[in-house]
Write a protein that holds these residues in place. Structure first.
Motif, PDB file in Angstrom:
ATOM      1  N   TRP A  33       0.880  -1.174   0.000  1.00 21.10           N
ATOM      2  CA  TRP A  33       0.000   0.000   0.000  1.00 21.10           C
ATOM      3  C   TRP A  33       0.914   1.220   0.000  1.00 21.10           C
ATOM      4  CZ3 TRP A  33      -4.325   1.031   4.202  1.00 21.10           C
ATOM      5  CH2 TRP A  33      -5.202   2.000   3.699  1.00 21.10           C
ATOM      6  N   ASN A  34       1.199   1.738  -1.204  1.00 20.60           N
ATOM      7  CA  ASN A  34       2.240   2.742  -1.364  1.00 20.60           C
ATOM      8  C   ASN A  34       1.953   4.032  -0.599  1.00 20.60           C
ATOM      9  OD1 ASN A  34       4.052   1.332  -3.209  1.00 20.60           O
ATOM     10  ND2 ASN A  34       2.381   1.457  -4.676  1.00 20.60           N
ATOM     11  N   SER A  35       0.701   4.457  -0.583  1.00 21.50           N
ATOM     12  CA  SER A  35       0.393   5.729   0.074  1.00 21.50           C
ATOM     13  C   SER A  35       0.581   5.662   1.583  1.00 21.50           C
ATOM     14  CB  SER A  35      -1.040   6.157  -0.260  1.00 21.50           C
ATOM     15  OG  SER A  35      -1.982   5.259   0.306  1.00 21.50           O
ATOM     16  N   ARG A  36       0.541   4.441   2.147  1.00 22.40           N
ATOM     17  CA  ARG A  36       0.742   4.281   3.592  1.00 22.40           C
ATOM     18  C   ARG A  36       2.107   3.668   3.935  1.00 22.40           C
ATOM     19  NH1 ARG A  36      -4.334   4.433   6.171  1.00 22.40           N
ATOM     20  NH2 ARG A  36      -5.624   5.871   4.957  1.00 22.40           N
ATOM     21  N   GLN A  37       2.853   3.256   2.892  1.00 25.01           N
ATOM     22  CA  GLN A  37       4.167   2.651   3.093  1.00 25.01           C
ATOM     23  C   GLN A  37       4.096   1.405   3.979  1.00 25.01           C
ATOM     24  OE1 GLN A  37       7.265   3.834   1.559  1.00 25.01           O
ATOM     25  NE2 GLN A  37       5.609   4.679   0.330  1.00 25.01           N
ATOM     26  N   ILE A  38       3.065   0.564   3.736  1.00 25.28           N
ATOM     27  CA  ILE A  38       2.966  -0.711   4.438  1.00 25.28           C
ATOM     28  C   ILE A  38       2.716  -1.796   3.402  1.00 25.28           C
ATOM     29  CG2 ILE A  38       2.138   0.265   6.611  1.00 25.28           C
ATOM     30  CD1 ILE A  38      -0.677  -0.543   5.830  1.00 25.28           C
ATOM     31  N   GLY A  39       3.019  -3.034   3.777  1.00 25.31           N
ATOM     32  CA  GLY A  39       2.809  -4.123   2.838  1.00 25.31           C
ATOM     33  C   GLY A  39       2.955  -5.454   3.525  1.00 25.31           C
ATOM     34  N   GLY A  40       2.940  -6.504   2.729  1.00 25.45           N
ATOM     35  CA  GLY A  40       3.068  -7.851   3.259  1.00 25.45           C
ATOM     36  C   GLY A  40       2.945  -8.864   2.153  1.00 25.45           C
ATOM     37  N   ARG A  41       2.844 -10.124   2.548  1.00 27.06           N
ATOM     38  CA  ARG A  41       2.702 -11.208   1.582  1.00 27.06           C
ATOM     39  C   ARG A  41       1.315 -11.856   1.626  1.00 27.06           C
ATOM     40  NH1 ARG A  41       7.102 -13.444  -0.882  1.00 27.06           N
ATOM     41  NH2 ARG A  41       9.153 -12.631  -0.335  1.00 27.06           N
ATOM     42  N   THR A  42       0.763 -11.984   2.813  1.00 27.44           N
ATOM     43  CA  THR A  42      -0.424 -12.813   2.978  1.00 27.44           C
ATOM     44  C   THR A  42      -1.709 -11.995   3.078  1.00 27.44           C
ATOM     45  OG1 THR A  42      -0.282 -12.783   5.390  1.00 27.44           O
ATOM     46  CG2 THR A  42       0.981 -14.477   4.241  1.00 27.44           C
ATOM     47  N   ALA A  43      -2.824 -12.702   2.877  1.00 26.40           N
ATOM     48  CA  ALA A  43      -4.120 -12.080   3.106  1.00 26.40           C
ATOM     49  C   ALA A  43      -4.310 -11.756   4.582  1.00 26.40           C
ATOM     50  CB  ALA A  43      -5.236 -13.012   2.623  1.00 26.40           C
ATOM     51  N   LEU A  44      -3.632 -12.519   5.447  1.00 24.12           N
ATOM     52  CA  LEU A  44      -3.713 -12.245   6.886  1.00 24.12           C
ATOM     53  C   LEU A  44      -3.131 -10.861   7.183  1.00 24.12           C
ATOM     54  CD1 LEU A  44      -4.385 -13.306   9.737  1.00 24.12           C
ATOM     55  CD2 LEU A  44      -2.084 -14.313   9.801  1.00 24.12           C
ATOM     56  N   SER A  60       6.849   9.091 -13.889  1.00 24.32           N
ATOM     57  CA  SER A  60       6.902   7.816 -13.175  1.00 24.32           C
ATOM     58  C   SER A  60       8.149   7.800 -12.308  1.00 24.32           C
ATOM     59  CB  SER A  60       6.913   6.639 -14.152  1.00 24.32           C
ATOM     60  OG  SER A  60       8.026   6.707 -15.023  1.00 24.32           O
ATOM     61  N   LEU A  61       8.030   7.158 -11.156  1.00 23.35           N
ATOM     62  CA  LEU A  61       9.131   7.093 -10.200  1.00 23.35           C
ATOM     63  C   LEU A  61       9.728   5.695 -10.195  1.00 23.35           C
ATOM     64  CD1 LEU A  61       7.450   8.884  -7.153  1.00 23.35           C
ATOM     65  CD2 LEU A  61       8.609   9.912  -9.121  1.00 23.35           C
ATOM     66  N   ARG A  62      11.054   5.640 -10.058  1.00 24.85           N
ATOM     67  CA  ARG A  62      11.762   4.354  -9.938  1.00 24.85           C
ATOM     68  C   ARG A  62      12.773   4.495  -8.814  1.00 24.85           C
ATOM     69  NH1 ARG A  62      13.415  -0.153  -9.208  1.00 24.85           N
ATOM     70  NH2 ARG A  62      13.730  -1.763 -10.779  1.00 24.85           N
ATOM     71  N   GLY A  63      12.673   3.611  -7.823  1.00 26.49           N
ATOM     72  CA  GLY A  63      13.568   3.682  -6.685  1.00 26.49           C
ATOM     73  C   GLY A  63      15.016   3.439  -7.064  1.00 26.49           C
ATOM     74  N   THR A  64      15.927   4.192  -6.477  1.00 30.75           N
ATOM     75  CA  THR A  64      17.351   3.982  -6.713  1.00 30.75           C
ATOM     76  C   THR A  64      17.960   3.026  -5.694  1.00 30.75           C
ATOM     77  OG1 THR A  64      17.888   5.926  -5.372  1.00 30.75           O
ATOM     78  CG2 THR A  64      17.673   6.266  -7.744  1.00 30.75           C
ATOM     79  N   ARG A  65      17.184   2.700  -4.627  1.00 34.58           N
ATOM     80  CA  ARG A  65      17.716   1.835  -3.573  1.00 34.58           C
ATOM     81  C   ARG A  65      16.898   0.566  -3.388  1.00 34.58           C
ATOM     82  NH1 ARG A  65      17.669   6.527   0.858  1.00 34.58           N
ATOM     83  NH2 ARG A  65      15.675   6.825  -0.210  1.00 34.58           N
ATOM     84  N   ASP A  66      15.766   0.466  -4.069  1.00 35.65           N
ATOM     85  CA  ASP A  66      14.920  -0.719  -3.955  1.00 35.65           C
ATOM     86  C   ASP A  66      14.124  -0.862  -5.245  1.00 35.65           C
ATOM     87  OD1 ASP A  66      12.917   1.232  -3.832  1.00 35.65           O
ATOM     88  OD2 ASP A  66      12.826   1.170  -1.645  1.00 35.65           O
ATOM     89  N   ARG A  67      13.113  -1.706  -5.244  1.00 27.92           N
ATOM     90  CA  ARG A  67      12.329  -1.976  -6.461  1.00 27.92           C
ATOM     91  C   ARG A  67      11.065  -1.110  -6.535  1.00 27.92           C
ATOM     92  NH1 ARG A  67      13.854  -6.369  -9.201  1.00 27.92           N
ATOM     93  NH2 ARG A  67      11.780  -6.672 -10.088  1.00 27.92           N
ATOM     94  N   PHE A  68      11.040  -0.024  -5.788  1.00 28.75           N
ATOM     95  CA  PHE A  68       9.880   0.849  -5.755  1.00 28.75           C
ATOM     96  C   PHE A  68       9.582   1.424  -7.141  1.00 28.75           C
ATOM     97  CE2 PHE A  68       8.314   5.257  -5.432  1.00 28.75           C
ATOM     98  CZ  PHE A  68       7.086   5.022  -4.828  1.00 28.75           C
ATOM     99  N   ARG A  69       8.300   1.400  -7.534  1.00 29.37           N
ATOM    100  CA  ARG A  69       7.835   1.999  -8.780  1.00 29.37           C
ATOM    101  C   ARG A  69       6.471   2.625  -8.522  1.00 29.37           C
ATOM    102  NH1 ARG A  69       8.951  -2.661 -13.392  1.00 29.37           N
ATOM    103  NH2 ARG A  69      11.103  -3.123 -12.828  1.00 29.37           N
ATOM    104  N   LEU A  70       6.233   3.775  -9.096  1.00 26.60           N
ATOM    105  CA  LEU A  70       4.949   4.437  -8.904  1.00 26.60           C
ATOM    106  C   LEU A  70       4.732   5.468  -9.996  1.00 26.60           C
ATOM    107  CD1 LEU A  70       2.494   4.738  -6.924  1.00 26.60           C
ATOM    108  CD2 LEU A  70       3.743   6.639  -5.896  1.00 26.60           C
ATOM    109  N   GLU A  71       3.511   5.520 -10.499  1.00 29.29           N
ATOM    110  CA  GLU A  71       3.146   6.580 -11.442  1.00 29.29           C
ATOM    111  C   GLU A  71       2.622   7.769 -10.640  1.00 29.29           C
ATOM    112  OE1 GLU A  71      -0.593   6.662 -14.072  1.00 29.29           O
ATOM    113  OE2 GLU A  71       0.964   5.872 -15.378  1.00 29.29           O
ATOM    114  N   VAL A  72       3.086   8.965 -10.956  1.00 28.22           N
ATOM    115  CA  VAL A  72       2.660  10.157 -10.236  1.00 28.22           C
ATOM    116  C   VAL A  72       1.177  10.403 -10.504  1.00 28.22           C
ATOM    117  CG1 VAL A  72       2.954  12.662 -10.024  1.00 28.22           C
ATOM    118  CG2 VAL A  72       4.960  11.179 -10.259  1.00 28.22           C
TER     119      VAL A  72
END
Length: 300
Positions: free
Chosen positions: A54-65, A162-174
C-alpha cells in the motif's frame, strides 16, 4: 495464541492476497499492469509477485492475513478465523470516488548523484543520462532520491511522470499523469523517421546505449517508453511526430511483451492516418539468451 491454534494460524497464512480477493472479493480487484493488480478501494495498493504494498501508507506484506489486519483493521484472532472459514470478514465500506488529483511533479534534488549512480550501475551510458538531465525528462526527487522520468507534450510541458527507486524496487506513477504523454528521448533531428518503442524508461535508455556501443549514431532514433504495453502513448507520439514512418517494437521477450507487440501493430494498422504513413512495424524483442528485456541484454 488465545482463541486460535497454531494449525489455524498456519492455515490462514496459506492465503496470499491475490488468491483471497479472487475467491471472496473479485469485484475489489482491478488489473493495473500485465502482472499487477490494485484494489478498487485503494488504487495505491498494488499486488504483484506474491506480495502487496500500500504505497500511500508505506505498508505491505505477503499474505491475506497481513492485509486483513493492516488494511481492513481486523484483530489477529478474527482475521485468522475469517481465513479458516469460521467467520466472514466485515464488509468493506465503499468510499465515494475521490476527485482526480491535479498533476504535480515531485520536488527535485539539486544534485542527482543517486540517479546517475543507479543508472550507470544499470549500464546506461553517461552521455545519454546527461542528455536526459539536460532536457528535463529525468531528475532526482528530493524525497527518497527516486528517479523521476518525465513525459512531455510537444510544447515541452510536463504531463506525466513515473518514479523508480534507486535503492529498492519501488515503482509508482505520479497521480494525475496523462498517459498519452510518456517518457521519451528525442532524436537529434525533428525530421527523424525512426521510432524505437520499449516498455519502461530504463529499457528505452538501454536501447540508446546499445545503439551507441554498436558504433551507431544513437540520436538517429526517437526512443519512447510506454510505461507498460498499452498503445496509447505510442499513438499520441506518432500523431505528434508526423515524420515517423518506421517503428521498432522492442518490448520484453515474454508473453506479455509478445502479445503487446501484436496489439501495438494492430493499433497502428487500425488508425486511418497512421496505416497510410507508417511503412514498417518491426517486432524486435531481445534475444532470449541475453535476457527478458533490453536492460538485461545490455547488462549481459
Amino acid at each position: 495464541m488465545p482463541g486460535v491454534t497454531k494449525e489455524q494460524i498456519a492455515k490462514a497464512k496459506e492465503w496470499d492476497l491475490l488468491s483471497y480477493l479472487q475467491t471472496f472479493e473479485p469485484g475489489e480487484l482491478k488489473r493495473c499492469g500485465p502482472h499487477e493488480y490494485c484494489t478498487r478501494t485503494h488504487d495505491s495498493l498494488k499486488i504483484s509477485n506474491g506480495k502487496w504494498c500500500w504505497n500511500s501508507r508505506q505498508i505491505g506484506g505477503r499474505t491475506a492475513l497481513d492485509y486483513l489486519i493492516k488494511v481492513r483493521g481486523m484483530d489477529f484472532v478474527g482475521a485468522v478465523e475469517s481465513l479458516c472459514g469460521y467467520r466472514s470478514p466485515p464488509p468493506q465500506a465503499r468510499k465515494a470516488p475521490e476527485p482526480a488529483k491535479a498533476f504535480s511533479l515531485p520536488e527535485a534534488k539539486f544534485c542527482p548523484s543517486s540517479v546517475v549512480a543507479y543508472l550507470q550501475d544499470r549500464g546506461i551510458d553517461s552521455e545519454i543520462i546527461r542528455a536526459c538531465l539536460n532536457n528535463g525528462s529525468l531528475y532526482e526527487s528530493r524525497k527518497y532520491q527516486n528517479c523521476v522520468f518525465v513525459g512531455k507534450d510537444p510544447e515541452g510541458r510536463a504531463r506525466s511522470a513515473s518514479l523508480r527507486g534507486t535503492r529498492d524496487r519501488f515503482r509508482l506513477e505520479v497521480a494525475g499523469s496523462d498517459k498519452r504523454y510518456s517518457f521519451h528521448l528525442p532524436a537529434a533531428s525533428p525530421d527523424c523517421r525512426l521510432l524505437a518503442v520499449a516498455e519502461s524508461p530504463i529499457d528505452a535508455l538501454s536501447l540508446a546505449t546499445l545503439m551507441k556501443r554498436a558504433g551507431n549514431p544513437w540520436q538517429d532514433f526517437h526512443y519512447l517508453s510506454l510505461g507498460g504495453t498499452a498503445p496509447r502513448a505510442m499513438l499520441q507520439f506518432l500523431h505528434d511526430h508526423p515524420k515517423v514512418t518506421k517503428i521498432s517494437l522492442c518490448l520484453d521477450n515474454d508473453k506479455a511483451g509478445m502479445d503487446g507487440m501484436k496489439r501495438l501493430e494492430q493499433a497502428v494498422r487500425e488508425d486511418p492516418e497512421l496505416s497510410q504513413r507508417v511503412k514498417l512495424v518491426y517486432h524486435n524483442p531481445p534475444k532470449a539468451e541475453f535476457g527478458k528485456d533490453y536492460n538485461e541484454m545490455l547488462c549481459a
